[in-house]
Write a protein that holds these residues in place. Sequence first.
Motif, PDB file in Angstrom:
ATOM      1  N   ASN A   1       0.871  -1.176   0.000  1.00 16.32           N
ATOM      2  CA  ASN A   1       0.000   0.000   0.000  1.00 16.32           C
ATOM      3  C   ASN A   1       0.911   1.231   0.000  1.00 16.32           C
ATOM      4  OD1 ASN A   1      -2.157   1.723   0.168  1.00 16.32           O
ATOM      5  ND2 ASN A   1      -2.504   1.399   2.344  1.00 16.32           N
ATOM      6  N   LEU A   2       1.227   1.702  -1.189  1.00 16.29           N
ATOM      7  CA  LEU A   2       2.164   2.804  -1.321  1.00 16.29           C
ATOM      8  C   LEU A   2       1.500   4.152  -1.068  1.00 16.29           C
ATOM      9  CD1 LEU A   2       4.111   1.634  -4.506  1.00 16.29           C
ATOM     10  CD2 LEU A   2       4.667   1.242  -2.101  1.00 16.29           C
ATOM     11  N   GLY A   3       2.254   5.071  -0.501  1.00 16.02           N
ATOM     12  CA  GLY A   3       1.772   6.415  -0.189  1.00 16.02           C
ATOM     13  C   GLY A   3       1.965   7.365  -1.358  1.00 16.02           C
ATOM     14  N   PHE A   4       1.122   7.235  -2.374  1.00 15.16           N
ATOM     15  CA  PHE A   4       1.267   8.069  -3.562  1.00 15.16           C
ATOM     16  C   PHE A   4       1.016   9.546  -3.260  1.00 15.16           C
ATOM     17  CE2 PHE A   4       0.276   3.904  -5.528  1.00 15.16           C
ATOM     18  CZ  PHE A   4       1.480   3.750  -6.210  1.00 15.16           C
ATOM     19  N   LYS A   5       0.099   9.822  -2.365  1.00 19.56           N
ATOM     20  CA  LYS A   5      -0.184  11.215  -1.988  1.00 19.56           C
ATOM     21  C   LYS A   5       1.071  11.853  -1.403  1.00 19.56           C
ATOM     22  CE  LYS A   5      -2.968  13.862   1.281  1.00 19.56           C
ATOM     23  NZ  LYS A   5      -2.352  13.863   2.598  1.00 19.56           N
TER      24      LYS A   5
ATOM     25  N   GLU B   1       1.794  -1.394 -12.528  1.00 18.50           N
ATOM     26  CA  GLU B   1       1.111  -0.094 -12.583  1.00 18.50           C
ATOM     27  C   GLU B   1       1.577   0.813 -11.443  1.00 18.50           C
ATOM     28  OE1 GLU B   1      -3.318   1.120 -11.462  1.00 18.50           O
ATOM     29  OE2 GLU B   1      -3.250   0.040 -13.377  1.00 18.50           O
ATOM     30  N   ASP B   2       1.624   0.289 -10.226  1.00 19.65           N
ATOM     31  CA  ASP B   2       2.068   1.087  -9.083  1.00 19.65           C
ATOM     32  C   ASP B   2       3.543   1.442  -9.200  1.00 19.65           C
ATOM     33  OD1 ASP B   2      -0.446   1.102  -8.011  1.00 19.65           O
ATOM     34  OD2 ASP B   2       0.015  -0.236  -6.327  1.00 19.65           O
ATOM     35  N   LEU B   3       4.327   0.535  -9.751  1.00 16.01           N
ATOM     36  CA  LEU B   3       5.750   0.796  -9.928  1.00 16.01           C
ATOM     37  C   LEU B   3       5.961   1.969 -10.883  1.00 16.01           C
ATOM     38  CD1 LEU B   3       8.629  -0.120  -9.298  1.00 16.01           C
ATOM     39  CD2 LEU B   3       8.446  -1.697 -11.216  1.00 16.01           C
TER      40      LEU B   3
ATOM     41  N   CYS C   1      10.106  -1.142 -15.731  1.00 24.12           N
ATOM     42  CA  CYS C   1      10.364   0.222 -15.256  1.00 24.12           C
ATOM     43  C   CYS C   1      10.460   1.228 -16.400  1.00 24.12           C
ATOM     44  CB  CYS C   1      11.651   0.252 -14.442  1.00 24.12           C
ATOM     45  SG  CYS C   1      11.559  -0.640 -12.891  1.00 24.12           S
ATOM     46  N   GLN C   2      10.283   0.749 -17.623  1.00 22.31           N
ATOM     47  CA  GLN C   2      10.376   1.585 -18.821  1.00 22.31           C
ATOM     48  C   GLN C   2      11.752   2.241 -18.921  1.00 22.31           C
ATOM     49  OE1 GLN C   2       6.917   4.140 -18.521  1.00 22.31           O
ATOM     50  NE2 GLN C   2       5.523   2.427 -18.797  1.00 22.31           N
ATOM     51  N   SER C   3      12.784   1.481 -18.560  1.00 20.50           N
ATOM     52  CA  SER C   3      14.151   1.984 -18.583  1.00 20.50           C
ATOM     53  C   SER C   3      14.946   1.466 -19.772  1.00 20.50           C
ATOM     54  CB  SER C   3      14.873   1.586 -17.283  1.00 20.50           C
ATOM     55  OG  SER C   3      14.262   2.209 -16.183  1.00 20.50           O
ATOM     56  N   ASN C   4      14.339   0.618 -20.602  1.00 18.38           N
ATOM     57  CA  ASN C   4      15.073   0.079 -21.735  1.00 18.38           C
ATOM     58  C   ASN C   4      15.479   1.211 -22.694  1.00 18.38           C
ATOM     59  OD1 ASN C   4      12.112  -0.108 -21.869  1.00 18.38           O
ATOM     60  ND2 ASN C   4      12.431  -0.608 -24.020  1.00 18.38           N
ATOM     61  N   GLY C   5      16.729   1.102 -23.166  1.00 17.30           N
ATOM     62  CA  GLY C   5      17.263   2.088 -24.091  1.00 17.30           C
ATOM     63  C   GLY C   5      17.659   3.400 -23.461  1.00 17.30           C
ATOM     64  N   LYS C   6      17.716   3.474 -22.133  1.00 20.14           N
ATOM     65  CA  LYS C   6      18.022   4.736 -21.464  1.00 20.14           C
ATOM     66  C   LYS C   6      19.391   4.757 -20.816  1.00 20.14           C
ATOM     67  CE  LYS C   6      13.241   5.960 -20.655  1.00 20.14           C
ATOM     68  NZ  LYS C   6      12.232   6.331 -19.687  1.00 20.14           N
ATOM     69  N   ALA C   7      20.172   3.694 -20.966  1.00 20.08           N
ATOM     70  CA  ALA C   7      21.497   3.661 -20.343  1.00 20.08           C
ATOM     71  C   ALA C   7      22.526   4.318 -21.221  1.00 20.08           C
ATOM     72  CB  ALA C   7      21.913   2.224 -20.053  1.00 20.08           C
TER      73      ALA C   7
ATOM     74  N   LEU D   1      12.932   3.771  -3.653  1.00 15.62           N
ATOM     75  CA  LEU D   1      11.893   2.841  -3.225  1.00 15.62           C
ATOM     76  C   LEU D   1      12.584   1.691  -2.510  1.00 15.62           C
ATOM     77  CD1 LEU D   1       8.803   2.752  -3.577  1.00 15.62           C
ATOM     78  CD2 LEU D   1       9.166   1.302  -5.559  1.00 15.62           C
ATOM     79  N   HIS D   2      12.252   1.477  -1.248  1.00 11.39           N
ATOM     80  CA  HIS D   2      12.950   0.477  -0.431  1.00 11.39           C
ATOM     81  C   HIS D   2      12.964  -0.902  -1.078  1.00 11.39           C
ATOM     82  CE1 HIS D   2      13.659   2.990   3.110  1.00 11.39           C
ATOM     83  NE2 HIS D   2      12.525   3.586   2.764  1.00 11.39           N
ATOM     84  N   GLY D   3      11.861  -1.333  -1.585  1.00 10.18           N
ATOM     85  CA  GLY D   3      11.774  -2.639  -2.230  1.00 10.18           C
ATOM     86  C   GLY D   3      10.598  -2.649  -3.180  1.00 10.18           C
ATOM     87  N   ALA D   4      10.756  -3.305  -4.326  1.00  5.89           N
ATOM     88  CA  ALA D   4       9.691  -3.291  -5.324  1.00  5.89           C
ATOM     89  C   ALA D   4       9.158  -4.673  -5.642  1.00  5.89           C
ATOM     90  CB  ALA D   4      10.177  -2.626  -6.599  1.00  5.89           C
TER      91      ALA D   4
END
Length: 117
Positions: free
Chosen positions: A21-25, A49-51, A111-117, A40-43
């Motif tokens: 239960n992440l604190g998005f607010k 979607e929440d990630l 994480c939509q990180s592909n191609g960003k390195a 983020l401590h742990g995923a």
Amino acid sequence: HIDTLAPALGSVHGKYKGEPNLGFKEMKEIQETIDIPLVLHGASGISDEDLVKAIKLGHAKINFNTEINIAWSNELREVLTNDKSLFNPQQILNPSKKAIEQTVESIIYKCQSNGKA
């Protein structure tokens, strides 16, 4: 003068007991107040979607150790269970290494990180 901030906003290291239960607010409030990346401590166990939502709210470092360790250990168990005659470390460990690679690749895309390195 801090580089990153890891506030307690519902993520944990290790396996979750129940649903995260992440604190998005609170994430949004922090993002609007300070201009530093969040951690983020742990995923492991957090929905994709929440990630993605947490990333959009400023999380730049995310810990996935549990998810990777589970993939590694599950593959290792399967290899040893399926062939009890194995003794060569490469034959035993290489499939587990491949499981790590596949898990990390999946995380990069999630994480939509592909191609960003």
